[in-house]
Design a protein around this motif. Sequence first.
Motif, mmCIF file in Angstrom:
data_model
loop_
_atom_site.group_PDB
_atom_site.id
_atom_site.type_symbol
_atom_site.label_atom_id
_atom_site.label_comp_id
_atom_site.label_asym_id
_atom_site.label_seq_id
_atom_site.Cartn_x
_atom_site.Cartn_y
_atom_site.Cartn_z
ATOM 1 N N UNK A 29 0.998 -1.561 -0.169
ATOM 2 C CA UNK A 29 0.115 0.581 0.118
ATOM 3 C C UNK A 29 0.795 1.411 -0.039
ATOM 4 N N UNK A 30 1.924 1.210 -0.361
ATOM 5 C CA UNK A 30 3.422 2.133 -0.662
ATOM 6 C C UNK A 30 2.767 3.066 -1.603
ATOM 7 N N UNK A 31 2.861 4.220 -2.073
ATOM 8 C CA UNK A 31 2.376 5.370 -3.174
ATOM 9 C C UNK A 31 3.139 5.902 -3.251
ATOM 10 N N UNK A 76 -3.338 4.295 -8.994
ATOM 11 C CA UNK A 76 -4.987 5.389 -10.027
ATOM 12 C C UNK A 76 -5.316 6.377 -9.000
ATOM 13 N N UNK A 77 -4.766 6.516 -7.687
ATOM 14 C CA UNK A 77 -5.568 7.421 -7.416
ATOM 15 C C UNK A 77 -5.247 7.818 -6.166
ATOM 16 N N UNK A 78 -5.986 7.862 -4.879
ATOM 17 C CA UNK A 78 -4.911 8.570 -3.932
ATOM 18 C C UNK A 78 -5.018 7.185 -2.374
ATOM 19 N N UNK A 79 -5.953 5.735 -3.171
ATOM 20 C CA UNK A 79 -5.000 5.059 -2.561
ATOM 21 C C UNK A 79 -4.473 3.819 -3.470
ATOM 22 N N UNK A 242 -0.171 10.331 -9.633
ATOM 23 C CA UNK A 242 -0.005 9.020 -8.127
ATOM 24 C C UNK A 242 0.746 8.119 -9.597
ATOM 25 N N UNK A 243 1.950 7.456 -9.358
ATOM 26 C CA UNK A 243 2.521 7.093 -10.389
ATOM 27 C C UNK A 243 3.416 5.678 -10.573
ATOM 28 N N UNK A 244 2.951 4.519 -8.573
ATOM 29 C CA UNK A 244 3.115 3.565 -8.505
ATOM 30 C C UNK A 244 3.207 3.137 -7.076
#
Length: 261
Positions: A29-31, A76-79, A242-244
Amino acid sequence: NGQLYSLPVEDIKAFETNPDIEVISLNSQIIRELSFNNNSTTSPVKDLKVRQAMAYAVDYDGIVDYLLGGTASRVMGPLTSNNWAFDPAILENSPYTSDPEKAIALLKEAGYNEGDLNFKLYTFQGTLWGMVATYLQDNFSKVGINVEVIQMEFPAFRDIVVSGNFDIYLGGRQPWYNDPEAHITIDYLSSLADTAMTLRMPFNADLDQKILNAQTATDQNERKAIYSEIQKELVNWVPGLYLFSPNVIIFKRAEVKGLVI
């Protein structure tokens, strides 16, 4: 430290062919994201069309498949998509697809021609951050945006971000517990904009209240519904790119049995 370094993809591939080693790769769940200075009143990124253009400029699949060799997944988004509060509905309207022509058109609508925009992209030290930053630099150059990559030791980097003395920076959030609040509150609550490495969101009474309501609601279905509204609003705002999400990669000797991650 996972924030700063990662094994080269070729080393991971070599371990996978070693019969004495088992490679365990799990979604996390690392962004990792490119953050805009969202409460700046002078930066070009205050214009939604500029933020949208930069979103269309990035080759996200290239980062995941080419640069990181499949050791990460799209965000694809904040989560992340494996978070219990993730709403798949945001995928229907997400601007996060590679479309350089659309990026150029949006920049022209915003009043910028090729070469008009010049940004310093601040980020951490380390090979991982350097590779991603350089890749983004190349993506942006193809739509006429000039980016200078500046890698810094963490204390100086943090000072620049917290002070708001930037347009864009490359960073992300590494949550320590399995709850959407670990991403949403710290990154997007406007009252925290000047206190940590956040996306520096401007005051928005409605969004701030939704974030606080999601914190305090006791029913998980109610919380999920609130987080769904928050995700849709943030995707439309384009507060960052939001990259990966890097995989958690663990190596164990083949003879070790019963290891549970």
